[in-house]
Design an enzyme around this catalytic site. Sequence first.
Site: not given
Length: 300
Positions: A2, A58, A168, A277
Site C-alpha cells: 500500500p 501512507k 543532493r 530496494r
Amino acid sequence: MPELPEVEIVRRRLLTCLPGLVLRDVTVNDPKVSEQSEAELRLLLAGRRVAGLRRRGKYLLVDLAASEPCTTDAGGPGEPGGPAVAVIHLRMTGQLVFLPGPGERPARFIWDLEPGTRLHFQDVRRFGRLWALDPTSEEAFFTARGMGPEPFGPEFTVEYLRAELHGRRAPLKSFLLDQRRLAGVGNIYADESLFRAGLHPLRAGGSLGPREARRLHTALLETLQAGIDHEGSSIESFIDPAGQRGSFQDMLRVYQRTGRPCRVCGTAVERVVVGGRGTHYCPRCQPRRRGMAPGPPPRR
DNA sequence: AGTGGCTCCTGGCGGC
DNA sequence: TGCCGCCAGGAGCCAC
C-alpha cells in the site's frame, strides 16, 4: 504494497460505511501491532463514534468523536473521554476487512463496531502499526516522523521539488522513497514516476535541470493519480475493505517487468538495487546521462 | 546534515 | 519429493 493511492482507496471505501458507527471495543491479538497496550488503546478509542477518515501520506487516520454518556455498558463505567484519532499504517501487507466472525488467520487487532460489524486488521508480515492519539498531539506525531508534504497539497510545487533536490548526491530513487521529502511514494510509484519522467533512477537528485525537475513533478502527480483512478495496484496482497482488487498493476510500465520489453520502445527493462530496494527502469527511455550518482558497490 | 546499511517479519520460490 | 535458505520491502534506528 500500500502506497498513497492504495491507502486513498481504502479511505474512500471505508468512508462509505464507517462514519456514524460506534467503536465499541478494541481487541489486540498481536501486541507488536502497537506501542500502546490493549488497555490504553481501549481507553483512548472505545466508546467513540467514527466521525471521519483522513489520509496523510501512507497513514490512514480515523477521527473519533468524544464518547457519549453510556449507561448500558455492563462491562464498566465507560470512561468519559474526549475525541481521538486512530492512526493506522498498513506497511507491506496490512488489510482492513469487515468480517462477521473470525477470519482465516487471526487478525492483529479487531474493532467491534455498533451496530454489529467487526473490522479486522490482517497483516501477514506483521509490519503494520496502530496508534491511538489525542487530536492535539496529531501534529507532534507527524512532526516527529518528519512527514514531507502531500503530493496533491499546495506545498508540493515545482519550486519546492527543485529546492529539495538541490545539492543532493543521493540517487533519485532514494530521494523519492524518503517520506521526509514527499509523503506517500513507495517503490512501485517511484519506479513508475521515474519512467514517466524519463529519468534514470541512479541520477543524483541535484543533477536535475529545471525542465527535468518539472517533468518529475508532473510525472509524480500523474502516476499517483493514475494509481487512484485504477483503484490501486494489487501486487502482493492489496485488496480494499470490500475485497476488491485494483487494476493499476496491469498498467505498470517497468515495475517488476525485468527482462520484458519496455511498453514504449521495446528495450528490455533492467533491474538494479538502489538503497536496498529493487529498482526497475528502461535503459533507453531513462538514459544514464550527466550527473550520475555512483553505482552500487561491487558485490562482496 | 546527508547518506547508506541493518532490522523487523513471513510466504513463496529457487536450488540442490 | 523435500527441505533449506534467501528474497521482498516501509520506516525506524544507527553509524559514519
